[in-house]
Design an enzyme around this catalytic site. Structure first.
Site, PDB file in Angstrom:
ATOM      1  N   ASP A   1       0.838  -1.201   0.000  1.00 27.70           N
ATOM      2  CA  ASP A   1       0.000   0.000   0.000  1.00 27.70           C
ATOM      3  C   ASP A   1       0.876   1.255   0.000  1.00 27.70           C
ATOM      4  O   ASP A   1       1.980   1.259   0.552  1.00 27.70           O
ATOM      5  CB  ASP A   1      -0.878   0.048   1.250  1.00 27.70           C
ATOM      6  CG  ASP A   1      -1.883  -1.088   1.324  1.00 27.70           C
ATOM      7  OD1 ASP A   1      -1.788  -2.029   0.527  1.00 27.70           O
ATOM      8  OD2 ASP A   1      -2.765  -1.015   2.196  1.00 27.70           O
TER       9      ASP A   1
ATOM     10  N   GLY B   1       1.770  -1.962  -5.544  1.00 24.45           N
ATOM     11  CA  GLY B   1       1.241  -3.303  -5.732  1.00 24.45           C
ATOM     12  C   GLY B   1       0.021  -3.637  -4.913  1.00 24.45           C
ATOM     13  O   GLY B   1      -0.393  -4.801  -4.852  1.00 24.45           O
ATOM     14  N   ASP B   2      -0.608  -2.645  -4.279  1.00 25.40           N
ATOM     15  CA  ASP B   2      -1.852  -2.844  -3.545  1.00 25.40           C
ATOM     16  C   ASP B   2      -2.576  -1.503  -3.530  1.00 25.40           C
ATOM     17  O   ASP B   2      -2.387  -0.698  -4.439  1.00 25.40           O
ATOM     18  CB  ASP B   2      -1.577  -3.368  -2.130  1.00 25.40           C
ATOM     19  CG  ASP B   2      -2.730  -4.218  -1.594  1.00 25.40           C
ATOM     20  OD1 ASP B   2      -3.877  -3.744  -1.636  1.00 25.40           O
ATOM     21  OD2 ASP B   2      -2.496  -5.351  -1.140  1.00 25.40           O
ATOM     22  N   ASP B   3      -3.397  -1.235  -2.506  1.00 24.23           N
ATOM     23  CA  ASP B   3      -4.133   0.028  -2.488  1.00 24.23           C
ATOM     24  C   ASP B   3      -3.180   1.225  -2.518  1.00 24.23           C
ATOM     25  O   ASP B   3      -2.176   1.251  -1.799  1.00 24.23           O
ATOM     26  CB  ASP B   3      -4.987   0.123  -1.215  1.00 24.23           C
ATOM     27  CG  ASP B   3      -6.130  -0.875  -1.203  1.00 24.23           C
ATOM     28  OD1 ASP B   3      -6.607  -1.245  -2.295  1.00 24.23           O
ATOM     29  OD2 ASP B   3      -6.551  -1.284  -0.112  1.00 24.23           O
TER      30      ASP B   3
ATOM     31  N   SER C   1      -3.057   1.337  -9.355  1.00 22.17           N
ATOM     32  CA  SER C   1      -3.048   0.128  -8.538  1.00 22.17           C
ATOM     33  C   SER C   1      -3.631  -1.003  -9.365  1.00 22.17           C
ATOM     34  O   SER C   1      -4.840  -1.228  -9.366  1.00 22.17           O
ATOM     35  CB  SER C   1      -3.852   0.333  -7.254  1.00 22.17           C
ATOM     36  OG  SER C   1      -3.952  -0.878  -6.528  1.00 22.17           O
TER      37      SER C   1
END
Length: 494
Positions: free
Chosen positions: A264, A284-286, A317
Site C-alpha cells: 500500500d 502493488g496494492d491500495d 493500482s
C-alpha cells in the site's frame, strides 16, 4: 552564512560572505577578537574542551560544498557521525548517533540531519522529536535486506496480532513513536526498502513474522513528509498509526504493480487531521487505504480515523484500488474528502470495504472531481470482505455505512462504473450521486449495480442508475421515489 560544524554540534550564524571578507581584510584585529569570544562561549557550553577544539577546527577548515538548506537552527551531516554512502557500509550506528545528538536540542527548536548524495545502507532506526531528516538530490537510504537485522515489535493493539502472523511483527525501516514535530523532506531524495527479497520470502511463506512498513509513526503528532520518493517497501509504505496532524505532500511512492504484495502507498490508521496532497502513487496494492483497527481489537481500542483530506493525487493500482476505506475500520472512519484525484490502470477506483464482525462505522464520506482511466470497477462498496484476525470476532458487530456522496465522477474505459453491495444486515444508507459521466468498455446490462442501498440521484447521470435510488432534478426537487431499495443486482462475472 557562516557555519560552525563538528561531530557533535554545528551552529549557523547568518552573515553575508561578502561582508565577512570585508571585515577580515579591513579589521583583522576585530575579527580575531570576535572569534576568540565566540570560541570561548562555545568552549564553556560544550561538555569538554576536546569537543570545543573540534568545533573551532571544523569552522576554520571545513571542506567546501558541505551545506544544504537549513530548516532548523542546528544542522548536521550524516558523515559527521561516521556515515559512508557507498551502498555497502552499514550506517545504522551513524543514524542512531545522529538522532541521539539531535535529541539534545529539543528546547532550542530541534535540529536537521542532512543525508548527502550517496547510497546509505542501514538497518531500521528510530527518529526523535523536533527533527528534520533532509535527503539531498541523489541521496538514497537503503533498507538492509537481512530480516534478522530488523527488530521485532509488539503487535498493534487495534489488530490483535501481527497482520500476517500471530505474535511480534517486524518494525519499520524508519520509525517514530510518541514524538512531535518531525519533518522528512529534501530535494527528492529516496528511501528504498529493497522489498523484493521480502516479497519473495512472503510468497514462499518463509517469514515467521508480519513484514514491517517502510515508514511508521505511532502515537505521534505534527508530522510532515514532502519532496521525497519512497519505494519498494517490504509491506505498507507509509503508515501513521494513531497520530494527529499529518501532512503528506509532493511525495512519490513506487513499487512494482504486480508481485509486490501489500505494498500500500499511504495508510492512515486511527488518525486525526490528515492531509495527503500532490502525490504520485503506483504500487502493488491500495494506493491509499484509510483504516482504524480490525474486528474486536479495533472495537476495543476505539480510535477512529477522522478529518482526512486526499486531493490532487494520481494513483495506479493494477491489483487493487486507488483509494480504499477499510476493510479494517472497526474504530470508525468519518469526515473524509477525496477530491481532484486521477486513478488509472487500476482494478478498482474508489472503494469502501467492510464485513460482519467489524462493527464501527463509515460516515460522512465525499468524493469530488474524480477521474477514472482504464479502471475495471469505478465505485465500489463491499460489505462481505470476510477476512478476520481470529475466530473470536462477533458476527453481530455490524458496521454502519451512511452519508456517502459521489459528485463529479468522470472517466473512460471503465468496465463497471458502480457496484454498491449492501446487504440485509449491512444496508448502505443515504448515498448521493451527482454529475456522473463514465465511458464504458462493456456495453451489456448490470453496469450500475446495487444491492440494499438507499439514496438519491441528482440530475442526469450516465450510465443509467439502478432502481434502488430516488431521482431528483438539478434544483433538488423530487422526481421519482424508489420503491425497491432492497433490490439486488450484483454481477461479479463482469
Amino acid at each position: 552564512m557562516l557555519e560552525i560544524l563538528s561531530c557533535n554540534w554545528r551552529f549557523h550564524f547568518q552573515h553575508s560572505r561578502r561582508s565577512v571578507l570585508a571585515v577580515v581584510s579591513a579589521h583583522k584585529a576585530l575579527f580575531t577578537l570576535l572569534w576568540i569570544v565566540g570560541f570561548s562561549s562555545l568552549f564553556l557550553w560544550q561538555r569538554s574542551a576536546v569537543e570545543g577544539i573540534q568545533i573551532f577546527l571544523w569552522a576554520a577548515w571545513r571542506p567546501p560544498g558541505t551545506a544544504l538548506p537549513m530548516l532548523r537552527p542546528v544542522v548536521f551531516n550524516l558523515t559527521d557521525f561516521g556515515g559512508v554512502g557507498d551502498g555497502i557500509t552499514m550506517n545504522t550506528e551513524a543514524f542512531k548517533r545522529a538522532v541521539a545528538a539531535i535529541s539534545k536540542f529539543e528546547k532550542r527548536g530541534g535540529a536537521q540531519l542532512n543525508v548527502q548524495p550517496g547510497r546509505w545502507l542501514t538497518a531500521p532506526f528510530n527518529l526523535t522529536s523536533h527533527l528534520t531528516l533532509f535527503l539531498a538530490e541523489g541521496a538514497v537510504i537503503l533498507g538492509v535486506e537481512d530480516e534478522n537485522l530488523w527488530p521485532l515489535m509488539s503487535p498493534l493493539p487495534s489488530y490483535g496480532y501481527g497482520r500476517e502472523h500471530k505474535g511480534p511483527r517486524y518494525g519499520s525501516l524508519i520509525h517514530g513513536q510518541k514524538i512531535v514535530d518531525v519533518v522528512i523532506t529534501g530535494h527528492n531524495g529516496t528511501i528504498d526498502g529493497q522489498g523484493k527479497s521480502w516479497w519473495t520470502k512472503f510468497r514462499r511463506r518463509s517469514l515467521n513474522y508480519t513484514r514491517g512498513p517502510l515508514i511508521q509513526f505511532m502515537w505521534s503528532k505534527h508530522i510532515k513528509i514532502s519532496n521525497v520518493t519512497l519505494m519498494n517497501s517490504p509491506f505498507w509504505t507509509l503508515h501513521p498509526y494513531d497520530c494527529k496532524n499529518i501532512t503528506i505532500s509532493n511525495v512519490t511512492i513506487l513499487a512494482p504493480i504486480s508481485e509486490a504484495p501489500n505494498t500500500d502507498g499511504i495508510d492512515p490508521d486511527s488518525c486525526e487531521n490528515v492531509v495527503i496532497e500532490d502525490c504520485y502513487i503506483s504500487v502493488g496494492d491500495d494506493g491509499i487505504a484509510i483504516k482504524s483497527g480490525w474486528d474486536q481489537y479495533g472495537i476495543k481500542y476505539g480510535q477512529s480515523s477522522t478529518n482526512i483530506v486526499v486531493r490532487n493525487v494520481i494513483i495506479r493500482s493494477l491489483v487493487s484500488a486507488g483509494v480504499s476505506i477499510g476493510s479494517e475500520m472497526s474504530g470508525g472512519i468519518s469526515n473524509v474528502t477525496v477530491e481532484n484525484t486521477h486513478i488509472w490502470g487500476s482494478r478498482r477506483g474508489v472503494r469502501i470495504k467492510t464485513a460482519p464482525g467489524r462493527g464501527g462505522y463509515v460516515k460522512n464520506i465525499s468524493y469530488h472531481n474524480i477521474t477514472f482511466d482504464n479502471v475495471r470497477v469505478g465505485i465500489v462498496i463491499k460489505t462481505d470482505y470476510n477476512e478476520h484476525p481470529d475466530d473470536d470476532f462477533d458476527p453481530n458487530a455490524l458496521p454502519v455505512l451512511s452519508n456517502i456522496t459521489y459528485d463529479g465522477i468522470h472517466g473512460q474505459s471503465v468496465r463497471v462504473p458502480v457496484r454498491i453491495q449492501g446487504s440485509e444486515k449491512i444496508p448502505v444508507q443515504n448515498v448521493t450521486f451527482h454529475d456522473i459521466s463514465i465511458g464504458l468498455t462493456y456495453k451489456k446490462k448490470h453496469i450500475f449495480q446495487c444491492s440494499f442501498v438507499d439514496g438519491r440521484v441528482i440530475g442526469s447521470i450516465f450510465p443509467v442508475p439502478c432502481e434502488n435510488l430516488d431521482r431528483y432534478d438539478e434544483n433538488g426537487r423530487l422526481v421519482m421515489r424508489s420503491s425497491s431499495q432492497n433490490v439486488s443486482d450484483i454481477d461479479y462475472d463482469i
